[in-house]
Motif scaffolding. Structure first.
Motif, PDB file in Angstrom:
ATOM      1  N   GLN A  37       0.887  -1.266   0.040  1.00  0.00           N
ATOM      2  CA  GLN A  37       0.034   0.061  -0.003  1.00  0.00           C
ATOM      3  C   GLN A  37       0.850   1.399   0.234  1.00  0.00           C
ATOM      4  N   GLY A  38       0.329   2.295  -0.240  1.00  0.00           N
ATOM      5  CA  GLY A  38       0.971   3.640  -0.430  1.00  0.00           C
ATOM      6  C   GLY A  38       1.928   3.568  -1.298  1.00  0.00           C
ATOM      7  N   HIS A  39       1.890   3.297  -2.538  1.00  0.00           N
ATOM      8  CA  HIS A  39       2.847   3.041  -3.725  1.00  0.00           C
ATOM      9  C   HIS A  39       3.829   4.462  -4.018  1.00  0.00           C
ATOM     10  N   TRP A  40       2.942   5.491  -3.702  1.00  0.00           N
ATOM     11  CA  TRP A  40       3.428   6.879  -3.873  1.00  0.00           C
ATOM     12  C   TRP A  40       4.629   7.024  -3.153  1.00  0.00           C
ATOM     13  N   LEU A  41       4.756   6.626  -2.145  1.00  0.00           N
ATOM     14  CA  LEU A  41       5.982   6.884  -0.999  1.00  0.00           C
ATOM     15  C   LEU A  41       7.278   6.348  -1.671  1.00  0.00           C
ATOM     16  N   SER A 161      -4.599   4.531 -20.847  1.00  0.00           N
ATOM     17  CA  SER A 161      -4.519   3.333 -20.196  1.00  0.00           C
ATOM     18  C   SER A 161      -5.233   3.607 -18.660  1.00  0.00           C
ATOM     19  N   PHE A 162      -5.763   4.779 -18.422  1.00  0.00           N
ATOM     20  CA  PHE A 162      -6.765   4.989 -17.360  1.00  0.00           C
ATOM     21  C   PHE A 162      -8.008   4.502 -17.544  1.00  0.00           C
ATOM     22  N   GLN A 163      -8.167   3.856 -18.683  1.00  0.00           N
ATOM     23  CA  GLN A 163      -9.635   3.526 -19.264  1.00  0.00           C
ATOM     24  C   GLN A 163     -10.211   2.349 -18.270  1.00  0.00           C
ATOM     25  N   ASN A 164      -9.497   1.515 -17.847  1.00  0.00           N
ATOM     26  CA  ASN A 164      -9.918   0.498 -16.820  1.00  0.00           C
ATOM     27  C   ASN A 164      -9.742   0.797 -15.249  1.00  0.00           C
ATOM     28  N   ALA A 165      -9.292   1.959 -15.167  1.00  0.00           N
ATOM     29  CA  ALA A 165      -8.982   2.385 -13.627  1.00  0.00           C
ATOM     30  C   ALA A 165     -10.230   2.250 -12.810  1.00  0.00           C
ATOM     31  N   ASP A 166      -9.899   1.756 -11.737  1.00  0.00           N
ATOM     32  CA  ASP A 166     -10.890   1.644 -10.527  1.00  0.00           C
ATOM     33  C   ASP A 166     -10.501   2.277  -9.296  1.00  0.00           C
ATOM     34  N   TRP A 167     -10.812   3.585  -9.244  1.00  0.00           N
ATOM     35  CA  TRP A 167     -10.007   4.682  -8.324  1.00  0.00           C
ATOM     36  C   TRP A 167     -10.187   4.138  -7.029  1.00  0.00           C
ATOM     37  N   ARG A 168     -11.090   3.205  -6.513  1.00  0.00           N
ATOM     38  CA  ARG A 168     -11.212   2.652  -5.225  1.00  0.00           C
ATOM     39  C   ARG A 168     -10.079   1.900  -4.781  1.00  0.00           C
ATOM     40  N   TYR A 169      -9.211   1.405  -5.634  1.00  0.00           N
ATOM     41  CA  TYR A 169      -8.057   0.608  -5.463  1.00  0.00           C
ATOM     42  C   TYR A 169      -6.819   1.587  -4.956  1.00  0.00           C
ATOM     43  N   ILE A 170      -7.156   2.948  -5.255  1.00  0.00           N
ATOM     44  CA  ILE A 170      -5.939   3.788  -4.659  1.00  0.00           C
ATOM     45  C   ILE A 170      -5.866   4.009  -3.033  1.00  0.00           C
ATOM     46  N   VAL A 171      -6.945   3.421  -2.459  1.00  0.00           N
ATOM     47  CA  VAL A 171      -6.746   3.467  -0.874  1.00  0.00           C
ATOM     48  C   VAL A 171      -6.452   2.156  -0.600  1.00  0.00           C
ATOM     49  N   PRO A 172      -5.595   1.948   0.497  1.00  0.00           N
ATOM     50  CA  PRO A 172      -5.393   3.020   1.540  1.00  0.00           C
ATOM     51  C   PRO A 172      -3.978   3.901   1.070  1.00  0.00           C
ATOM     52  N   LEU A 173      -3.998   4.984   1.110  1.00  0.00           N
ATOM     53  CA  LEU A 173      -2.902   5.814   1.232  1.00  0.00           C
ATOM     54  C   LEU A 173      -1.887   5.626   2.050  1.00  0.00           C
ATOM     55  N   ASP A 174      -2.143   5.297   3.126  1.00  0.00           N
ATOM     56  CA  ASP A 174      -1.063   5.114   4.152  1.00  0.00           C
ATOM     57  C   ASP A 174       0.042   4.196   3.737  1.00  0.00           C
ATOM     58  N   ALA A 175       1.458   4.711   4.259  1.00  0.00           N
ATOM     59  CA  ALA A 175       2.349   3.892   3.801  1.00  0.00           C
ATOM     60  C   ALA A 175       3.309   3.627   5.145  1.00  0.00           C
ATOM     61  N   ASP A 176       4.271   2.796   4.775  1.00  0.00           N
ATOM     62  CA  ASP A 176       5.259   2.749   5.787  1.00  0.00           C
ATOM     63  C   ASP A 176       6.537   2.445   5.233  1.00  0.00           C
ATOM     64  N   LEU A 177       7.602   2.331   6.047  1.00  0.00           N
ATOM     65  CA  LEU A 177       8.926   2.369   5.288  1.00  0.00           C
ATOM     66  C   LEU A 177       9.661   0.912   5.068  1.00  0.00           C
ATOM     67  N   GLY A 178       8.612   0.039   5.361  1.00  0.00           N
ATOM     68  CA  GLY A 178       9.073  -1.421   4.974  1.00  0.00           C
ATOM     69  C   GLY A 178       9.791  -1.767   3.816  1.00  0.00           C
ATOM     70  N   PHE A 179       9.314  -0.930   2.703  1.00  0.00           N
ATOM     71  CA  PHE A 179       9.968  -1.312   1.474  1.00  0.00           C
ATOM     72  C   PHE A 179      11.406  -0.927   1.306  1.00  0.00           C
ATOM     73  N   LEU A 180      12.063   0.021   2.177  1.00  0.00           N
ATOM     74  CA  LEU A 180      13.476   0.313   2.150  1.00  0.00           C
ATOM     75  C   LEU A 180      14.193  -0.911   2.680  1.00  0.00           C
ATOM     76  N   MET A 181      13.773  -2.018   2.970  1.00  0.00           N
ATOM     77  CA  MET A 181      14.347  -3.213   3.308  1.00  0.00           C
ATOM     78  C   MET A 181      14.085  -4.401   2.230  1.00  0.00           C
ATOM     79  N   LYS A 182      13.563  -3.915   1.242  1.00  0.00           N
ATOM     80  CA  LYS A 182      13.232  -4.889   0.316  1.00  0.00           C
ATOM     81  C   LYS A 182      14.092  -4.838  -1.068  1.00  0.00           C
ATOM     82  N   ARG A 183      14.682  -5.892  -1.330  1.00  0.00           N
ATOM     83  CA  ARG A 183      15.514  -6.078  -2.701  1.00  0.00           C
ATOM     84  C   ARG A 183      14.800  -5.472  -3.798  1.00  0.00           C
TER      85      ARG A 183
END
Length: 362
Positions: A37-41, A161-183
């Motif tokens: 979640q929170g891919h923006w971060l 490519s936004f044609q099939n977008a379902d904007w409900r999938y954008i939530v949750p916007l919360d993010a954590d920093l766990g990705f900083l440990m991912k290869r």
């Protein structure tokens, strides 16, 4: 003024298409698999680091007008060759090997399943080598031509490519920093680190205004962000994380009734492959510039042909996609070294030279 504007345009477009060729294939999958979640971060952190080091890089280069980074490092001392020039050359060689092998595999998987892998690799490297042989001016003119032909296609498909977008999938916007440990997150930086080094090689040939490069970087931000979010908005996080090349799959789901062609994916992929071939030619030219500086007795054409042949042969020692991913991971350490060390060293040496010159004039 006109000539200056033309050079700015060439450099901007080369910067844009080099990055576009790297963004849409493996980058989305790396980011999506690094967090739930929170891919923006993770995208924002990557873009911020990119802007930070490209600004430092261009500031460092500004202290050495009309000099490329080979002459800059060579003029400082022999030890800079060991710490900077040799790693840069090795990095370019790894980029060539990984890019040719990885994109040949992608082309085979996506739309040329019956074509032998060696034939696709030969096509990629032969066309790129031919363009590189013609020199940097030809590379940049080709970049201008490809931009006029394919950038409108890329932008059109990007918005559709936004044609099939379902904007409900954008939530949750919360993010954590766990990705900083991912290869996979560290591997995603290949889309940020390799595309701007050419700015330090073209200074003897082209002059450009730094602000245009920053504008080009700002232009790329939506592509970085939505190359990740479009698959998530189309399929959801759980499905996107399990797909190979999630953005390409999302584009393949586009249906445009008024378009005479059934699949827009083909045009999208062909456009990006053309960008990749130009990127390979630019990296080859940079690697040969380094080799020719230290081996001036050998003609650049022979060096280029030898390098391309060596890369082509080396590709056969990479058996499958798992080995490609392993090479990506091994190259990550060198990638971060180049991303951080080269800009900071140029800034340090440039600032030191300026202070020394100022002190001598006093």
């Amino acid at each position: 003024m006109k000539a200056m504007a033309d050079k700015n345009l060439h450099v901007m477009l080369m910067y844009v298409i080099s990055h576009l060729g790297l963004i849409f294939f493996m980058y989305p999958g790396n980011v999506i698999s690094s967090t739930e979640q929170g891919h923006w971060l993770p995208v924002l952190i990557g873009v911020s680091i990119h802007f930070l080091f490209i600004t430092i890089y261009m500031k460092g280069l500004s202290y050495f007008p009309k000099k490329d980074i080979i002459r800059i490092y060579a003029g400082i001392g022999k030890w800079t060759t060991i710490f900077f020039i040799i790693p840069i050359f090795f990095y370019f060689s790894m980029i060539l090997l990984i890019t040719v092998r990885a994109y040949a595999e992608i082309i085979t998987i996506v739309f040329l399943s019956n074509t032998p892998l060696w034939a696709i690799m030969l096509l990629l490297i032969s066309i790129s080598t031919y363009i590189a042989i013609k020199g940097v001016e030809t590379i940049f003119r080709t970049g201008l031509l490809l931009s006029l032909l394919f950038l409108p296609v890329i932008i059109f498909i990007f918005f559709t490519s936004f044609q099939n977008a379902d904007w409900r999938y954008i939530v949750p916007l919360d993010a954590d920093l766990g990705f900083l440990m991912k290869r996979t997150y560290f591997e995603s930086f290949f889309a940020f680190s390799g595309g701007f080094l050419f700015l330090g090689f073209v200074q003897p040939y082209f002059s450009y205004d730094r602000k245009y490069i920053l504008w080009a970087g700002a232009f790329l931000i939506p592509f970085f962000l939505f190359s990740v979010y479009i698959p998530v908005l189309t399929f959801g996080q759980a499905t996107s994380a399990t797909t190979f090349l999630p953005y390409v799959i999302a584009v393949d789901a586009i249906n445009i009734n008024w378009l005479m062609f059934d699949r827009v994916t083909m045009f999208f992929l062909l456009s990006l492959i053309c960008f990749i071939m130009l990127y390979i030619s630019l990296v080859s030219w940079k690697a040969v510039r380094i080799a020719n500086h230290y081996l001036p007795a050998i003609k650049p054409v022979k060096l280029l042909l030898s390098l391309s042949t060596l890369v082509f042969i080396s590709c056969f020692f990479i058996p499958d996609w798992r080995a490609v991913e392993q090479l990506f991971w091994w190259n990550t350490f060198l990638r971060f070294y180049i991303l951080v060390a080269v800009p900071l060293s140029l800034l340090f040496f440039g600032y030191r030279m300026k202070r020394k010159s100022k002190h001598e004039n006093m």
